[in-house]
Motif scaffolding. Structure first.
Motif, PDB file in Angstrom:
ATOM      1  N   UNK A   1      14.801   6.598   5.878  1.00 42.71           N
ATOM      2  CA  UNK A   1      15.428   7.055   4.639  1.00 42.71           C
ATOM      3  C   UNK A   1      14.863   6.415   3.369  1.00 42.71           C
ATOM      4  N   UNK A   2      14.137   5.315   3.510  1.00 36.91           N
ATOM      5  CA  UNK A   2      13.558   4.647   2.350  1.00 36.91           C
ATOM      6  C   UNK A   2      12.171   5.175   1.994  1.00 36.91           C
ATOM      7  N   UNK A   3      11.687   6.165   2.722  1.00 38.35           N
ATOM      8  CA  UNK A   3      10.369   6.750   2.458  1.00 38.35           C
ATOM      9  C   UNK A   3      10.532   8.142   1.857  1.00 38.35           C
ATOM     10  N   UNK A   4       9.436   8.689   1.350  1.00 36.72           N
ATOM     11  CA  UNK A   4       9.433   9.997   0.708  1.00 36.72           C
ATOM     12  C   UNK A   4       8.757  11.011   1.617  1.00 36.72           C
TER      13      UNK A   4
ATOM     14  N   UNK B   1       7.158   8.927  13.178  1.00 37.24           N
ATOM     15  CA  UNK B   1       6.975   7.862  14.165  1.00 37.24           C
ATOM     16  C   UNK B   1       5.879   6.890  13.730  1.00 37.24           C
ATOM     17  N   UNK B   2       4.742   7.408  13.294  1.00 39.01           N
ATOM     18  CA  UNK B   2       3.626   6.535  12.923  1.00 39.01           C
ATOM     19  C   UNK B   2       3.952   5.720  11.670  1.00 39.01           C
ATOM     20  N   UNK B   3       4.552   6.339  10.676  1.00 36.32           N
ATOM     21  CA  UNK B   3       4.932   5.597   9.471  1.00 36.32           C
ATOM     22  C   UNK B   3       5.936   4.495   9.791  1.00 36.32           C
ATOM     23  N   UNK B   4       6.846   4.766  10.695  1.00 41.42           N
ATOM     24  CA  UNK B   4       7.832   3.758  11.097  1.00 41.42           C
ATOM     25  C   UNK B   4       7.134   2.570  11.752  1.00 41.42           C
TER      26      UNK B   4
ATOM     27  N   UNK C   1       0.838  -1.204   0.000  1.00 44.73           N
ATOM     28  CA  UNK C   1       0.000   0.000   0.000  1.00 44.73           C
ATOM     29  C   UNK C   1       0.871   1.250   0.000  1.00 44.73           C
ATOM     30  N   UNK C   2       0.406   2.243  -0.741  1.00 46.71           N
ATOM     31  CA  UNK C   2       1.015   3.574  -0.721  1.00 46.71           C
ATOM     32  C   UNK C   2       0.267   4.374   0.338  1.00 46.71           C
ATOM     33  N   UNK C   3       0.999   4.745   1.412  1.00 48.20           N
ATOM     34  CA  UNK C   3       0.375   5.412   2.558  1.00 48.20           C
ATOM     35  C   UNK C   3       0.979   6.796   2.732  1.00 48.20           C
TER      36      UNK C   3
ATOM     37  N   UNK D   1       5.865   4.277   2.085  1.00 46.10           N
ATOM     38  CA  UNK D   1       5.477   5.376   2.952  1.00 46.10           C
ATOM     39  C   UNK D   1       5.835   6.748   2.418  1.00 46.10           C
ATOM     40  N   UNK D   2       4.922   7.683   2.650  1.00 43.47           N
ATOM     41  CA  UNK D   2       5.092   9.087   2.288  1.00 43.47           C
ATOM     42  C   UNK D   2       4.628   9.922   3.476  1.00 43.47           C
ATOM     43  N   UNK D   3       5.230  11.083   3.647  1.00 47.46           N
ATOM     44  CA  UNK D   3       4.793  11.967   4.708  1.00 47.46           C
ATOM     45  C   UNK D   3       4.934  13.412   4.302  1.00 47.46           C
ATOM     46  N   UNK D   4       4.016  14.231   4.802  1.00 47.70           N
ATOM     47  CA  UNK D   4       4.119  15.678   4.628  1.00 47.70           C
ATOM     48  C   UNK D   4       3.980  16.341   5.984  1.00 47.70           C
TER      49      UNK D   4
END
Length: 184
Positions: A70-73, A39-42, A28-30, A52-55
């Motif tokens: 480091x493997x997320x955007x 923290x939550x994405x980890x 899934x692309x989250x 994982x993506x975060x803004x």
């Protein structure tokens, strides 16, 4: 005797580990909106195979998120105008940040644009009682933390229903509300 910090950390660690509210399919692309230091994405990536993506509007939070995952955007961005393509995400999460959003209607519109049909949106936020909201909300915008308003579940539900979502889950525990939506 435990400090307030210790009690808070213990409480939120228990909440974070209790992820059965979220249904995650492999790969899934989250997107975690207002992701902070990721923290939550980890936690999600430790349990599920995700992209994982975060803004976040804080450049320092994004800097820390990139170090942690480091493997997320990660991007510096408001929730109302994201840098992502249409229908890019399977899941969007917002944890303890919805009450900070200056324009929740614009966020709902943007979420509708970037989430796939049948995609899931989860909002976990503070849930003060009606009386507490009535007393606090006139003063909330004066907060130095950037709080805007504390919302009742029906207010959040109406906002997302107006933008093509249906509410499929609701849970209220320990003054935290978790609302789950599906994009129609």
């Amino acid at each position: 005797m435990k400090s307030f910090k210790d009690k808070s950390q213990e409480s939120y660690n228990q909440k974070a580990d209790n992820l059965e509210e979220i249904t995650v399919e492999p790969h899934s692309h989250i997107l975690d909106v207002a992701c902070g230091n990721a923290t939550f994405l980890k936690i999600l990536s430790n349990k599920y195979d995700i992209k994982g993506y975060g803004i976040d509007i804080s450049e320092k939070m994004i800097e820390n998120a990139k170090k942690r995952c480091p493997d997320m955007t990660f991007e510096i961005s408001s929730c109302e105008h994201t840098p992502f393509d249409d229908q890019m995400f399977d899941i969007i999460t917002v944890c303890a940040a919805y009450h900070h959003f200056p324009d929740p209607k614009a966020f709902a519109k943007e979420a509708s644009r970037i989430i796939k049909p049948k995609g899931q949106l989860y909002i976990a936020d503070i849930y003060p009682s009606f009386i507490i909201r009535a007393i606090l909300n006139p003063f909330v915008p004066l907060s130095k933390a950037g709080d805007v308003k504390f919302y009742a579940p029906k207010e959040i539900q109406r906002n997302f229903e107006e933008h093509g979502f249906e509410m499929v889950k609701f849970n209220n525990q320990d003054h935290i509300q978790i609302l789950g939506f599906r994009r129609l």
